[in-house]
Design a protein around this motif. Structure first.
Motif, PDB file in Angstrom:
ATOM      1  N   MET A 170     -43.333 -47.853   4.655  1.00 44.10           N
ATOM      2  CA  MET A 170     -42.276 -48.786   5.038  1.00 44.10           C
ATOM      3  C   MET A 170     -41.229 -48.913   3.925  1.00 44.10           C
ATOM      4  SD  MET A 170     -40.778 -50.698   7.187  1.00 44.10           S
ATOM      5  CE  MET A 170     -41.977 -50.669   8.527  1.00 44.10           C
ATOM      6  N   GLN A 171     -41.662 -48.876   2.679  1.00 45.06           N
ATOM      7  CA  GLN A 171     -40.714 -48.919   1.566  1.00 45.06           C
ATOM      8  C   GLN A 171     -39.768 -47.720   1.616  1.00 45.06           C
ATOM      9  OE1 GLN A 171     -43.717 -49.207  -1.482  1.00 45.06           O
ATOM     10  NE2 GLN A 171     -43.257 -51.358  -1.905  1.00 45.06           N
ATOM     11  N   LYS A 172     -40.314 -46.547   1.926  1.00 47.80           N
ATOM     12  CA  LYS A 172     -39.478 -45.347   2.047  1.00 47.80           C
ATOM     13  C   LYS A 172     -38.516 -45.484   3.221  1.00 47.80           C
ATOM     14  CE  LYS A 172     -42.648 -42.014  -0.071  1.00 47.80           C
ATOM     15  NZ  LYS A 172     -43.506 -40.808   0.163  1.00 47.80           N
ATOM     16  N   PHE A 173     -39.015 -46.006   4.327  1.00 48.28           N
ATOM     17  CA  PHE A 173     -38.174 -46.164   5.512  1.00 48.28           C
ATOM     18  C   PHE A 173     -36.997 -47.100   5.221  1.00 48.28           C
ATOM     19  CE2 PHE A 173     -36.812 -48.246   9.370  1.00 48.28           C
ATOM     20  CZ  PHE A 173     -36.730 -47.211  10.282  1.00 48.28           C
ATOM     21  N   LEU A 174     -37.279 -48.184   4.520  1.00 51.79           N
ATOM     22  CA  LEU A 174     -36.237 -49.173   4.221  1.00 51.79           C
ATOM     23  C   LEU A 174     -35.397 -48.787   3.005  1.00 51.79           C
ATOM     24  CD1 LEU A 174     -38.330 -52.450   4.718  1.00 51.79           C
ATOM     25  CD2 LEU A 174     -36.598 -51.522   6.277  1.00 51.79           C
ATOM     26  N   GLY A 175     -35.861 -47.821   2.230  1.00 47.83           N
ATOM     27  CA  GLY A 175     -35.133 -47.424   1.038  1.00 47.83           C
ATOM     28  C   GLY A 175     -35.182 -48.470  -0.056  1.00 47.83           C
ATOM     29  N   ALA A 180     -44.545 -50.346  14.095  1.00 52.76           N
ATOM     30  CA  ALA A 180     -45.545 -50.497  15.161  1.00 52.76           C
ATOM     31  C   ALA A 180     -46.949 -50.117  14.708  1.00 52.76           C
ATOM     32  CB  ALA A 180     -45.125 -49.691  16.385  1.00 52.76           C
ATOM     33  N   GLY A 181     -47.130 -48.885  14.241  1.00 53.82           N
ATOM     34  CA  GLY A 181     -48.477 -48.463  13.847  1.00 53.82           C
ATOM     35  C   GLY A 181     -49.464 -48.700  14.976  1.00 53.82           C
ATOM     36  N   ARG A 182     -50.549 -49.415  14.661  1.00 53.58           N
ATOM     37  CA  ARG A 182     -51.553 -49.706  15.693  1.00 53.58           C
ATOM     38  C   ARG A 182     -51.099 -50.808  16.631  1.00 53.58           C
ATOM     39  NH1 ARG A 182     -56.271 -52.788  12.143  1.00 53.58           N
ATOM     40  NH2 ARG A 182     -55.001 -54.568  11.497  1.00 53.58           N
ATOM     41  N   ASN A 183     -50.082 -51.570  16.215  1.00 57.89           N
ATOM     42  CA  ASN A 183     -49.565 -52.665  17.052  1.00 57.89           C
ATOM     43  C   ASN A 183     -48.405 -52.153  17.904  1.00 57.89           C
ATOM     44  OD1 ASN A 183     -51.325 -54.711  15.947  1.00 57.89           O
ATOM     45  ND2 ASN A 183     -50.053 -54.671  14.102  1.00 57.89           N
ATOM     46  N   LYS A 184     -48.721 -51.352  18.898  1.00 55.28           N
ATOM     47  CA  LYS A 184     -47.698 -50.677  19.696  1.00 55.28           C
ATOM     48  C   LYS A 184     -46.752 -51.642  20.400  1.00 55.28           C
ATOM     49  CE  LYS A 184     -49.073 -46.571  18.643  1.00 55.28           C
ATOM     50  NZ  LYS A 184     -48.236 -45.741  17.729  1.00 55.28           N
ATOM     51  N   PHE A 185     -47.204 -52.867  20.607  1.00 52.53           N
ATOM     52  CA  PHE A 185     -46.350 -53.837  21.301  1.00 52.53           C
ATOM     53  C   PHE A 185     -45.086 -54.162  20.511  1.00 52.53           C
ATOM     54  CE2 PHE A 185     -49.672 -56.118  18.955  1.00 52.53           C
ATOM     55  CZ  PHE A 185     -48.923 -56.948  18.143  1.00 52.53           C
ATOM     56  N   ILE A 186     -45.084 -53.897  19.198  1.00 46.44           N
ATOM     57  CA  ILE A 186     -43.894 -54.172  18.389  1.00 46.44           C
ATOM     58  C   ILE A 186     -42.697 -53.371  18.909  1.00 46.44           C
ATOM     59  CG2 ILE A 186     -42.865 -53.883  16.084  1.00 46.44           C
ATOM     60  CD1 ILE A 186     -45.532 -54.590  14.867  1.00 46.44           C
ATOM     61  N   GLY A 197     -29.594 -48.494   7.835  1.00 52.07           N
ATOM     62  CA  GLY A 197     -30.042 -47.267   8.479  1.00 52.07           C
ATOM     63  C   GLY A 197     -29.862 -47.313   9.981  1.00 52.07           C
ATOM     64  N   ASN A 198     -29.881 -46.133  10.590  1.00 49.74           N
ATOM     65  CA  ASN A 198     -29.732 -46.035  12.048  1.00 49.74           C
ATOM     66  C   ASN A 198     -31.056 -45.877  12.774  1.00 49.74           C
ATOM     67  OD1 ASN A 198     -26.814 -46.108  12.108  1.00 49.74           O
ATOM     68  ND2 ASN A 198     -26.830 -44.010  11.273  1.00 49.74           N
ATOM     69  N   SER A 199     -32.117 -45.597  12.038  1.00 49.35           N
ATOM     70  CA  SER A 199     -33.419 -45.383  12.661  1.00 49.35           C
ATOM     71  C   SER A 199     -34.002 -46.685  13.188  1.00 49.35           C
ATOM     72  CB  SER A 199     -34.384 -44.749  11.662  1.00 49.35           C
ATOM     73  OG  SER A 199     -33.893 -43.499  11.215  1.00 49.35           O
ATOM     74  N   ASP A 200     -34.979 -46.546  14.079  1.00 53.59           N
ATOM     75  CA  ASP A 200     -35.558 -47.704  14.761  1.00 53.59           C
ATOM     76  C   ASP A 200     -36.725 -48.283  13.954  1.00 53.59           C
ATOM     77  OD1 ASP A 200     -36.545 -49.603  16.527  1.00 53.59           O
ATOM     78  OD2 ASP A 200     -36.224 -48.338  18.281  1.00 53.59           O
ATOM     79  N   LEU A 201     -36.484 -49.412  13.316  1.00 56.05           N
ATOM     80  CA  LEU A 201     -37.506 -50.087  12.508  1.00 56.05           C
ATOM     81  C   LEU A 201     -38.691 -50.523  13.359  1.00 56.05           C
ATOM     82  CD1 LEU A 201     -38.489 -51.407   9.890  1.00 56.05           C
ATOM     83  CD2 LEU A 201     -36.996 -53.352  10.374  1.00 56.05           C
ATOM     84  N   ARG A 202     -38.441 -50.807  14.623  1.00 51.60           N
ATOM     85  CA  ARG A 202     -39.527 -51.256  15.499  1.00 51.60           C
ATOM     86  C   ARG A 202     -40.610 -50.184  15.619  1.00 51.60           C
ATOM     87  NH1 ARG A 202     -35.854 -52.639  20.555  1.00 51.60           N
ATOM     88  NH2 ARG A 202     -35.143 -50.564  19.909  1.00 51.60           N
ATOM     89  N   CYS A 227     -47.880 -60.002  12.193  1.00 54.76           N
ATOM     90  CA  CYS A 227     -48.723 -58.819  12.049  1.00 54.76           C
ATOM     91  C   CYS A 227     -48.780 -58.434  10.575  1.00 54.76           C
ATOM     92  CB  CYS A 227     -48.149 -57.653  12.847  1.00 54.76           C
ATOM     93  SG  CYS A 227     -47.920 -57.985  14.609  1.00 54.76           S
ATOM     94  N   TYR A 228     -49.967 -58.246  10.067  1.00 52.69           N
ATOM     95  CA  TYR A 228     -50.148 -57.866   8.672  1.00 52.69           C
ATOM     96  C   TYR A 228     -49.545 -56.491   8.429  1.00 52.69           C
ATOM     97  CZ  TYR A 228     -52.658 -56.685   4.343  1.00 52.69           C
ATOM     98  OH  TYR A 228     -52.990 -56.307   3.066  1.00 52.69           O
ATOM     99  N   ALA A 229     -48.762 -56.364   7.381  1.00 50.75           N
ATOM    100  CA  ALA A 229     -48.081 -55.097   7.107  1.00 50.75           C
ATOM    101  C   ALA A 229     -49.002 -54.038   6.528  1.00 50.75           C
ATOM    102  CB  ALA A 229     -46.901 -55.342   6.160  1.00 50.75           C
TER     103      ALA A 229
END
Length: 210
Positions: free
Chosen positions: A190-195, A127-133, A118-123, A181-183
């Motif tokens: 995330m499963q949808k994002f990664l396909g 991130a969610g609550r862990n914005k530093f990701i 994919g071309n989208s940004d996995l970071r 970081c706990y997923a």
């Protein structure tokens, strides 16, 4: 009377054993000071330097470093296809997904390739609550195929944990930064994002950088 004496004898013996066991459990042995070293690249030095970091610079992780990192995490280290990280009964249930500025990839350990998915940004997705990701040049998503572990999440967690520690040690040995970081309990987004199918469960996110 004899029965009473016998019972008293048994109780006394049991009490004595309890006291002895308690005294044995209370004993302490002072161990020698752990061996430490400043030898770069040594396991003891990496363990000494291992720590979690939540701030990252904008320095890019080059392809050679990323290759070395992924191989250390869960690459093939033997001719029979076995990995740098152990897995229960060699199930090899763990897959690493890689997010960086130019897209999202799946690490193919057998061929040592990044397969773009994919071309989208996995970071940003991780991130969610862990914005530093979002600020790290690379993020790794460590996922387990629960179909290979018969749905046993304890085994999946153990296998993912071994990969996670390999990432930590590689980073510590090479002056890099990371944190686990706990997923989360709900992996659907995330499963949808990664396909990926629902049996492949993201367990850990690890931003990596400097």
């Amino acid at each position: 009377m004899k029965k009473n004496k016998f019972a008293m004898s048994v109780m006394t013996a049991m009490l004595g054993m309890t006291i002895c066991c308690g005294e044995a459990a209370a004993q302490e042995t002072q161990l020698p000071t752990p061996s430490k070293t400043n030898v770069a690249g040594s396991l003891n030095k990496a363990l000494q330097d291992r720590h979690s970091t939540r701030t990252f610079t904008n320095k890019v992780v080059d392809d050679q470093t990323l290759s070395d990192l992924l191989w250390a995490a869960n690459g093939v280290n033997r001719n029979d296809g076995k990995r740098t990280a152990p897995s229960a009964m060699n199930r090899q249930d763990v897959t690493i997904y890689v997010g960086k500025a130019d897209g999202t990839f799946r690490y193919d350990a057998a061929t040592n390739k990044l397969v773009k998915i994919g071309n989208s940004d996995l970071r940003k997705a991780a991130a969610g609550r862990n914005k530093f990701i979002e600020t790290a040049p690379v993020v790794l998503v460590i996922a387990s195929d629960t179909g290979l572990t018969n749905g046993n999440m304890a085994i999946s967690g153990l296998d993912a944990g071994a990969v996670m520690q390999n990432v930590y040690l590689y980073c510590a040995a090479n002056g890099m930064a990371t944190v686990c970081c706990y997923a989360g309990e709900k992996p659907v987004d995330m499963q949808k994002f990664l396909g990926i199918k629902e049996n492949i469960v993201p367990l850990v996110y690890m931003p990596v950088g400097y």
